[in-house]
Scaffold this motif. Structure first.
Motif, short mmCIF file in Angstrom:
data_model
loop_
_atom_site.label_atom_id
_atom_site.label_comp_id
_atom_site.label_asym_id
_atom_site.label_seq_id
_atom_site.Cartn_x
_atom_site.Cartn_y
_atom_site.Cartn_z
N ILE A 8 0.86 -1.19 0.00
CA ILE A 8 0.00 0.00 0.00
C ILE A 8 0.90 1.23 0.00
N GLN A 9 0.61 2.17 -0.89
CA GLN A 9 1.37 3.43 -0.89
C GLN A 9 0.52 4.56 -1.44
N LYS A 10 0.96 5.81 -1.20
CA LYS A 10 0.24 6.95 -1.74
C LYS A 10 0.33 6.92 -3.26
N ALA A 11 -0.75 7.34 -3.92
CA ALA A 11 -0.77 7.33 -5.39
C ALA A 11 0.28 8.29 -5.94
N ILE A 12 0.90 7.89 -7.05
CA ILE A 12 1.88 8.73 -7.75
C ILE A 12 1.37 8.91 -9.20
N PRO A 13 1.87 9.93 -9.92
CA PRO A 13 1.34 10.20 -11.26
C PRO A 13 1.32 8.98 -12.17
N GLU A 14 2.31 8.12 -12.06
CA GLU A 14 2.39 6.93 -12.92
C GLU A 14 1.25 5.94 -12.66
N ASP A 15 0.54 6.11 -11.55
CA ASP A 15 -0.54 5.18 -11.20
C ASP A 15 -1.85 5.51 -11.90
N ALA A 16 -1.90 6.69 -12.56
CA ALA A 16 -3.18 7.21 -13.03
C ALA A 16 -3.97 6.19 -13.86
N GLN A 17 -3.31 5.60 -14.85
CA GLN A 17 -4.01 4.66 -15.73
C GLN A 17 -4.50 3.43 -14.95
N GLU A 21 -8.32 2.03 -14.34
CA GLU A 21 -8.74 0.67 -14.71
C GLU A 21 -9.38 -0.07 -13.53
N VAL A 22 -8.82 0.16 -12.34
CA VAL A 22 -9.42 -0.49 -11.16
C VAL A 22 -10.84 0.03 -10.95
N TYR A 23 -11.02 1.35 -11.06
CA TYR A 23 -12.37 1.91 -10.92
C TYR A 23 -13.31 1.28 -11.95
N TYR A 24 -12.87 1.29 -13.20
CA TYR A 24 -13.75 0.81 -14.28
C TYR A 24 -14.14 -0.66 -14.07
N LYS A 25 -13.13 -1.50 -13.81
CA LYS A 25 -13.41 -2.94 -13.69
C LYS A 25 -14.26 -3.26 -12.46
N THR A 26 -13.98 -2.56 -11.35
CA THR A 26 -14.77 -2.89 -10.15
C THR A 26 -16.18 -2.31 -10.25
N ILE A 50 -11.52 7.14 -20.00
CA ILE A 50 -10.51 6.61 -19.09
C ILE A 50 -9.09 6.67 -19.68
N LYS A 51 -8.97 6.42 -20.99
CA LYS A 51 -7.64 6.39 -21.61
C LYS A 51 -7.03 7.79 -21.71
N ASN A 52 -7.85 8.82 -21.59
CA ASN A 52 -7.33 10.19 -21.67
C ASN A 52 -7.06 10.79 -20.29
N SER A 53 -7.31 10.00 -19.25
CA SER A 53 -7.14 10.54 -17.91
C SER A 53 -5.68 10.92 -17.68
N ASP A 54 -5.45 12.16 -17.22
CA ASP A 54 -4.07 12.54 -16.90
C ASP A 54 -3.75 12.21 -15.45
N GLY A 55 -4.74 11.74 -14.72
CA GLY A 55 -4.50 11.27 -13.36
C GLY A 55 -4.35 12.38 -12.33
N SER A 56 -4.42 13.65 -12.77
CA SER A 56 -4.15 14.72 -11.82
C SER A 56 -5.14 14.71 -10.65
N LYS A 57 -6.36 14.23 -10.93
CA LYS A 57 -7.34 14.24 -9.83
C LYS A 57 -6.99 13.23 -8.74
N TYR A 58 -6.11 12.29 -9.07
CA TYR A 58 -5.70 11.33 -8.04
C TYR A 58 -4.44 11.79 -7.31
N ILE A 59 -3.77 12.77 -7.88
CA ILE A 59 -2.45 13.13 -7.37
C ILE A 59 -2.43 14.53 -6.76
N SER A 60 -3.00 15.52 -7.48
CA SER A 60 -2.99 16.90 -6.99
C SER A 60 -4.20 17.10 -6.09
N LEU A 61 -3.99 16.90 -4.82
CA LEU A 61 -5.12 16.85 -3.89
C LEU A 61 -4.95 17.88 -2.79
N PRO A 62 -6.06 18.37 -2.26
CA PRO A 62 -5.94 19.24 -1.09
C PRO A 62 -5.36 18.45 0.09
#
Ligand code: COA
Length: 177
Positions: A8-17, A21-26, A50-62
């Motif tokens: 388990i670790q904090k999300a990093i930009p490389e995790d975006a895709q 995919e985890v959201y979509y499949k689950t 999903i394929k265009n997601s830049d992942g910023s919403k998972y990484i740039s967080l308050p």
């Protein structure tokens, strides 16, 4: 089946895709429901970009928000979003890939949540009324149903349906002064 190869670790930009995919499949495995009118197409529509997601919403967080990933051999197999509000802790989401469920990953996320949350405040989570697995899982963690039902506009499907959600709570740990 164990979670011994999972970290388990904090999300990093490389995790975006992988997170997408985890959201979509689950979601596909969890939410289509004939009785409530939620279809596979509804879920496909939500994740069409999903394929265009830049992942910023998972990484740039308050500061009050954190995203964790569970990874096996570098692949994201689960995600967890937590928010500390002024008055309550909120478990926003835990999603574990169907083939990885039941191995303890949800509990690993919960351990991180307990470290992040303020134990002097109530902790709440919402679950779709027909998502019995999630409700049983949350009960196992100690949550109890409050009896409140929510219709979240941001959860409205392409078809117009909003799946109703129940609220569950773990009361704040009382502190002895
Ligand atoms: C619900 C979910 C997050 C649970 O995560 P998980 O990794 O499968 O759960 P774990 O293996 O960590 O299980 C933890 C405990 O909960 C129990 N549990 C899990 N699912 C359960 C169920 N459906 N019924 C009863 N108990 C359950 C386990 O038996 C385990 O108990 P133990 O501590 O006695 O061994 C996961 O199954 C999932 O992603 N489901 C689909 C998406 C979803 O519904 N997310 C929640 C959205 S609100």
């Amino acid at each position: 089946m164990t979670s011994e190869n999972i970290t388990i670790q904090k999300a990093i930009p490389e995790d975006a895709q992988g997170i997408g995919e985890v959201y979509y499949k689950t979601w596909l495995a969890t939410y289509p429901n004939e009785e409530y009118g939620v279809t596979k197409e509804d879920i496909d529509f939500i994740f069409k970009d999903i394929k265009n997601s830049d992942g910023s919403k998972y990484i740039s967080l308050p500061d009050n928000t954190v995203y964790f990933t569970a990874k096996e051999n570098g692949h994201v197999v689960g995600v967890c979003k937590l928010v500390k509000h002024d008055d309550i802790n909120e478990l926003k989401s835990i999603y574990v890939l169907p083939e990885q469920q039941g191995k303890g990953v949800g509990k690993m996320f919960w351990s991180e949540a307990l470290k992040f949350f303020d134990s002097t405040k109530d902790t709440v989570v919402k679950a779709v009324v027909y998502n019995k697995n999630a409700i049983e899982f949350y009960k196992k963690l100690g949550f109890r149903e409050t009896g409140k039902i929510f219709y979240d506009e941001t959860f409205r499907m392409q078809s117009g349906v909003i799946p109703p959600e129940i609220e569950m709570i773990i009361p704040a740990t009382s502190t002895v002064v």
